[in-house]
Design a protein around this motif. Structure first.
Motif, PDB file in Angstrom:
ATOM      1  N   LEU A 229      21.160  18.724 -48.436  1.00 21.29           N
ATOM      2  CA  LEU A 229      21.383  20.129 -48.789  1.00 21.29           C
ATOM      3  C   LEU A 229      22.803  20.357 -49.305  1.00 21.29           C
ATOM      4  O   LEU A 229      23.241  21.492 -49.447  1.00 21.29           O
ATOM      5  CB  LEU A 229      21.120  21.018 -47.571  1.00 21.29           C
ATOM      6  N   PHE A 230      23.527  19.278 -49.576  1.00 21.42           N
ATOM      7  CA  PHE A 230      24.919  19.362 -49.993  1.00 21.42           C
ATOM      8  C   PHE A 230      25.114  20.297 -51.186  1.00 21.42           C
ATOM      9  O   PHE A 230      26.048  21.096 -51.209  1.00 21.42           O
ATOM     10  CB  PHE A 230      25.470  17.971 -50.318  1.00 21.42           C
ATOM     11  N   MET A 231      24.243  20.197 -52.182  1.00 19.86           N
ATOM     12  CA  MET A 231      24.387  20.997 -53.396  1.00 19.86           C
ATOM     13  C   MET A 231      24.081  22.476 -53.154  1.00 19.86           C
ATOM     14  O   MET A 231      24.394  23.314 -53.986  1.00 19.86           O
ATOM     15  CB  MET A 231      23.470  20.471 -54.500  1.00 19.86           C
ATOM     16  N   MET A 232      23.475  22.784 -52.013  1.00 22.56           N
ATOM     17  CA  MET A 232      23.083  24.164 -51.719  1.00 22.56           C
ATOM     18  C   MET A 232      23.748  24.675 -50.444  1.00 22.56           C
ATOM     19  O   MET A 232      23.259  25.609 -49.817  1.00 22.56           O
ATOM     20  CB  MET A 232      21.561  24.251 -51.581  1.00 22.56           C
ATOM     21  N   GLN A 233      24.864  24.089 -50.084  1.00 23.28           N
ATOM     22  CA  GLN A 233      25.485  24.424 -48.813  1.00 23.28           C
ATOM     23  C   GLN A 233      25.950  25.872 -48.719  1.00 23.28           C
ATOM     24  O   GLN A 233      26.140  26.384 -47.620  1.00 23.28           O
ATOM     25  CB  GLN A 233      26.617  23.468 -48.488  1.00 23.28           C
ATOM     26  N   ASP A 234      26.105  26.566 -49.832  1.00 18.97           N
ATOM     27  CA  ASP A 234      26.495  27.974 -49.806  1.00 18.97           C
ATOM     28  C   ASP A 234      25.290  28.912 -49.739  1.00 18.97           C
ATOM     29  O   ASP A 234      25.453  30.118 -49.618  1.00 18.97           O
ATOM     30  CB  ASP A 234      27.345  28.319 -51.027  1.00 18.97           C
ATOM     31  N   ASP A 235      24.074  28.355 -49.847  1.00 23.46           N
ATOM     32  CA  ASP A 235      22.855  29.163 -49.782  1.00 23.46           C
ATOM     33  C   ASP A 235      22.328  29.200 -48.350  1.00 23.46           C
ATOM     34  O   ASP A 235      22.497  28.247 -47.600  1.00 23.46           O
ATOM     35  CB  ASP A 235      21.760  28.582 -50.682  1.00 23.46           C
ATOM     36  N   GLU A 236      21.692  30.291 -47.999  1.00 23.75           N
ATOM     37  CA  GLU A 236      21.053  30.374 -46.696  1.00 23.75           C
ATOM     38  C   GLU A 236      19.644  29.832 -46.813  1.00 23.75           C
ATOM     39  O   GLU A 236      18.788  30.446 -47.431  1.00 23.75           O
ATOM     40  CB  GLU A 236      20.993  31.830 -46.221  1.00 23.75           C
ATOM     41  N   LEU A 237      19.415  28.671 -46.237  1.00 25.74           N
ATOM     42  CA  LEU A 237      18.089  28.066 -46.254  1.00 25.74           C
ATOM     43  C   LEU A 237      17.532  28.051 -44.844  1.00 25.74           C
ATOM     44  O   LEU A 237      18.269  27.861 -43.879  1.00 25.74           O
ATOM     45  CB  LEU A 237      18.159  26.638 -46.799  1.00 25.74           C
ATOM     46  N   LYS A 238      16.219  28.254 -44.761  1.00 24.86           N
ATOM     47  CA  LYS A 238      15.570  28.215 -43.460  1.00 24.86           C
ATOM     48  C   LYS A 238      14.292  27.380 -43.565  1.00 24.86           C
ATOM     49  O   LYS A 238      13.822  27.096 -44.677  1.00 24.86           O
ATOM     50  CB  LYS A 238      15.286  29.625 -42.947  1.00 24.86           C
ATOM     51  N   ILE A 239      13.765  27.003 -42.434  1.00 27.62           N
ATOM     52  CA  ILE A 239      12.526  26.233 -42.403  1.00 27.62           C
ATOM     53  C   ILE A 239      11.447  27.023 -43.118  1.00 27.62           C
ATOM     54  O   ILE A 239      11.358  28.241 -42.992  1.00 27.62           O
ATOM     55  CB  ILE A 239      12.141  25.919 -40.939  1.00 27.62           C
ATOM     56  N   ASP A 240      10.638  26.338 -43.888  1.00 26.66           N
ATOM     57  CA  ASP A 240       9.542  26.877 -44.705  1.00 26.66           C
ATOM     58  C   ASP A 240       9.997  27.433 -46.043  1.00 26.66           C
ATOM     59  O   ASP A 240       9.168  27.939 -46.806  1.00 26.66           O
ATOM     60  CB  ASP A 240       8.704  27.918 -43.958  1.00 26.66           C
ATOM     61  N   ASP A 241      11.295  27.352 -46.376  1.00 27.99           N
ATOM     62  CA  ASP A 241      11.728  27.693 -47.730  1.00 27.99           C
ATOM     63  C   ASP A 241      11.248  26.599 -48.684  1.00 27.99           C
ATOM     64  O   ASP A 241      11.044  25.438 -48.284  1.00 27.99           O
ATOM     65  CB  ASP A 241      13.255  27.788 -47.819  1.00 27.99           C
ATOM     66  N   TYR A 242      11.086  26.950 -49.945  1.00 30.53           N
ATOM     67  CA  TYR A 242      10.717  25.998 -50.983  1.00 30.53           C
ATOM     68  C   TYR A 242      11.951  25.698 -51.814  1.00 30.53           C
ATOM     69  O   TYR A 242      12.682  26.611 -52.206  1.00 30.53           O
ATOM     70  CB  TYR A 242       9.625  26.578 -51.885  1.00 30.53           C
ATOM     71  N   VAL A 243      12.176  24.405 -52.076  1.00 31.01           N
ATOM     72  CA  VAL A 243      13.307  23.991 -52.890  1.00 31.01           C
ATOM     73  C   VAL A 243      12.860  22.962 -53.921  1.00 31.01           C
ATOM     74  O   VAL A 243      11.892  22.232 -53.708  1.00 31.01           O
ATOM     75  CB  VAL A 243      14.463  23.393 -52.041  1.00 31.01           C
ATOM     76  N   VAL A 244      13.576  22.925 -55.022  1.00 27.87           N
ATOM     77  CA  VAL A 244      13.397  21.886 -56.031  1.00 27.87           C
ATOM     78  C   VAL A 244      14.313  20.740 -55.631  1.00 27.87           C
ATOM     79  O   VAL A 244      15.494  20.952 -55.323  1.00 27.87           O
ATOM     80  CB  VAL A 244      13.761  22.404 -57.432  1.00 27.87           C
ATOM     81  N   VAL A 245      13.772  19.513 -55.629  1.00 30.07           N
ATOM     82  CA  VAL A 245      14.543  18.339 -55.223  1.00 30.07           C
ATOM     83  C   VAL A 245      14.670  17.400 -56.408  1.00 30.07           C
ATOM     84  O   VAL A 245      13.697  17.128 -57.116  1.00 30.07           O
ATOM     85  CB  VAL A 245      13.860  17.614 -54.039  1.00 30.07           C
ATOM     86  N   ASP A 246      15.887  16.911 -56.626  1.00 34.96           N
ATOM     87  CA  ASP A 246      16.147  15.936 -57.687  1.00 34.96           C
ATOM     88  C   ASP A 246      16.992  14.823 -57.094  1.00 34.96           C
ATOM     89  O   ASP A 246      18.049  15.096 -56.519  1.00 34.96           O
ATOM     90  CB  ASP A 246      16.863  16.602 -58.861  1.00 34.96           C
ATOM     91  N   VAL A 247      16.522  13.609 -57.220  1.00 32.13           N
ATOM     92  CA  VAL A 247      17.167  12.403 -56.690  1.00 32.13           C
ATOM     93  C   VAL A 247      17.713  12.599 -55.270  1.00 32.13           C
ATOM     94  O   VAL A 247      18.829  12.189 -54.965  1.00 32.13           O
ATOM     95  CB  VAL A 247      18.247  11.823 -57.634  1.00 32.13           C
ATOM     96  N   GLY A 248      16.903  13.215 -54.416  1.00 37.20           N
ATOM     97  CA  GLY A 248      17.254  13.340 -53.013  1.00 37.20           C
ATOM     98  C   GLY A 248      18.099  14.546 -52.635  1.00 37.20           C
ATOM     99  O   GLY A 248      18.462  14.721 -51.479  1.00 37.20           O
ATOM    100  N   TYR A 249      18.415  15.391 -53.614  1.00 34.49           N
ATOM    101  CA  TYR A 249      19.222  16.588 -53.361  1.00 34.49           C
ATOM    102  C   TYR A 249      18.409  17.843 -53.650  1.00 34.49           C
ATOM    103  O   TYR A 249      17.799  17.951 -54.724  1.00 34.49           O
ATOM    104  CB  TYR A 249      20.464  16.617 -54.264  1.00 34.49           C
ATOM    105  N   ALA A 250      18.429  18.795 -52.734  1.00 31.81           N
ATOM    106  CA  ALA A 250      17.861  20.111 -53.012  1.00 31.81           C
ATOM    107  C   ALA A 250      18.804  20.793 -53.995  1.00 31.81           C
ATOM    108  O   ALA A 250      20.010  20.843 -53.762  1.00 31.81           O
ATOM    109  CB  ALA A 250      17.735  20.917 -51.728  1.00 31.81           C
ATOM    110  N   ILE A 251      18.251  21.295 -55.103  1.00 28.69           N
ATOM    111  CA  ILE A 251      19.121  21.866 -56.136  1.00 28.69           C
ATOM    112  C   ILE A 251      18.835  23.337 -56.416  1.00 28.69           C
ATOM    113  O   ILE A 251      19.638  24.002 -57.057  1.00 28.69           O
ATOM    114  CB  ILE A 251      19.046  21.061 -57.453  1.00 28.69           C
ATOM    115  N   GLN A 252      17.688  23.844 -55.962  1.00 28.95           N
ATOM    116  CA  GLN A 252      17.353  25.231 -56.250  1.00 28.95           C
ATOM    117  C   GLN A 252      16.291  25.720 -55.277  1.00 28.95           C
ATOM    118  O   GLN A 252      15.313  25.022 -55.021  1.00 28.95           O
ATOM    119  CB  GLN A 252      16.823  25.356 -57.677  1.00 28.95           C
TER     120      GLN A 252
END
Length: 65
Positions: free
Chosen positions: A20-43
């Protein structure tokens, strides 16, 4: 699950750890949907956007693009 900057994610039965390094400023919670690229959540995306993306991906696989 979310542990600091690492999340354990699942999509269509495939599980993996995602950074979640690339999204560390976003509030993410369990059951959120994210786009993953090469092992990183990006959106973060909505459940509807995730469903649409999977439908398009499935159509591409069926067409063997």
């Amino acid at each position: 699950s979310i542990d600091g900057l690492k999340a354990h994610c699942e999509a269509k039965g495939v599980e993996r750890d995602v950074s979640l390094f690339m999204m560390q400023d976003d509030e993410l919670k369990i059951d959120d949907y994210v786009v993953v690229d090469v092992g990183y959540a990006i959106q973060k995306i909505t459940p509807q956007e995730a469903q649409t993306a999977w439908e398009i991906y499935d159509q591409m696989l069926e067409a063997d693009i």
